[in-house]
Design a protein around this motif. Structure first.
Motif: not given
Length: 389
Positions: A154, A359-361, A364
């Protein structure tokens, strides 16, 4: 003995120890051994320095090798043997798992240069694997005693980085780096399926696959240029390969195919200047290439003479200057700034863990800018405060 004098003495001793070029005498036949040893440790050339000193002593051009250097070389010799044994165990495991791979630098390169795994100091192991074999390669490494976070896949997806760093969990194991390609983005694209068929050399009784010929020389030049040869051992590696080749046309053709002509020409020029080698004749470069090579050589000479552990090298924000110059060491030049921007924008592990690996990309990416700016502001403030004091 000044830093410049110590570096010049070290370079001459190492060139002798590696059997390179024209043997140059020491300006001071009795240099300070403690200063030289500390510098050799940081440049990872202890064994070659000791060899060079022994050669001078045998010729009556220097006194006996000091005891502290003999002791350090003996310790380094043992470390090199342990690293070679670790590579052999890893090689067997990867082959048994059907992983397509080859060894980079380390004991394998030492064997290719000296027919002996010990003269070249290696603090870690580097291997190149087929991207499709990355997961089984990690599993093999874990089984043999290396560790990596369970969420590494990930993190790799978030950061876009598939150069993995595995820590040793058993005594005597060196750190391990697993690469899936030799560069970033499309600037230096070769993967294991695009290089020539690997040759195998015997390391600790096991046949290990390696790069050979122009592919090996170009890779070593490119790797050194990316780091401005800040450790002398990388330039010595290249010098040894250059003195063993006589086909300059093949070297330049391969370097152009790999986008690393600038690295090869700069490394060749540096090796001539600092180590006194007779580099092979290369086809004449274009005017633009020659200007870029001269610029890279200037940066490299500056960087190489800075102590590898000096805080100026790693102190942010000035360290970002080296990142930009690093990108310009490739033939892509300023075109490499787009991949660089991508690398800076994608989250790093510390940022990903702060935001939350799950957390979703998109989250980020949004968080990356304030995190980066916060780090830069703190670094600038810390630097300014240090100067005021």
């Amino acid at each position: 003995m000044t830093q410049v004098q110590a570096f010049a003495a070290l370079a001459r001793l190492v060139a002798r120890g590696a059997g390179l070029g024209r043997p140059l005498p020491l300006a001071d036949p009795d240099p300070d051994p403690a200063t030289l040893l500390g510098l050799a440790q940081r440049h990872r050339v202890i064994l070659l320095m000791e060899r060079g000193w022994r050669d001078l002593a045998a010729r009556g051009e220097a006194g006996p090798v000091p005891d502290l250097i003999v002791a350090a070389a003996r310790q380094e010799h043992g470390r090199a043997l342990a690293t070679a044994a670790a590579l052999a165990r890893l090689a067997r495991g990867l082959d048994e798992a059907g992983v397509k791979w080859l060894a980079l630098k380390g004991p394998a390169l030492a064997h290719q240069l000296y027919h002996d795994v010990t003269p070249r100091t290696a603090r870690d192991l580097d291997i190149l694997v087929d991207p499709h074999d990355l997961v089984p390669a990690v599993e093999v490494a874990r089984r043999l005693g290396w560790t990596i976070a369970d969420d590494w896949q990930r993190l790799a997806q978030l950061s876009g980085k598939y150069d993995l760093e595995l820590a040793p969990a058993k005594p005597g194991l060196p750190p391990l780096e697993i690469h899936t390609r030799l560069g970033h983005g499309d600037m230096f694209a070769p993967r294991i399926d695009t290089v020539s068929a690997p040759h195998r050399v015997a390391i600790a009784g096991y046949a290990v696959p390696v790069l050979t010929g122009p592919d090996l020389l170009v890779y070593v030049a490119w790797h050194g240029a990316r780091h401005f040869w800040f450790r002398l051992n990388w330039l010595v590696d290249l010098a040894g390969l250059l003195t063993a080749t006589c086909d300059g046309q093949a070297v330049v053709s391969t370097s152009r195919a790999w986008g690393a002509e600038r690295s090869v020409r700069a490394g060749s020029l540096l090796a001539e200047r600092l180590l006194g080698i007779d580099a092979p004749a290369l086809p004449a470069p274009s005017g633009t290439m020659m200007r870029n090579v001269a610029r890279l050589v200037g940066w490299a000479e500056t960087r190489l003479r800075i102590d590898p552990d000096h805080d100026h090298v790693v102190r942010r924000p000035m360290s970002f200057l080296w990142t930009i110059r690093e990108t310009r060491s490739d033939d892509a030049g300023w075109r490499g700034l787009l991949p660089l921007a991508k690398r800076l924008w994608l989250p790093r592990e510390c940022d990903a863990r702060q935001v939350g690996v799950g957390a979703p990309l998109a989250v980020h990416l949004v968080a990356r800018l304030p995190l980066l700016l916060n780090r830069l502001v703190r670094d600038v403030a810390a630097t300014a405060w240090a100067r005021r004091r």
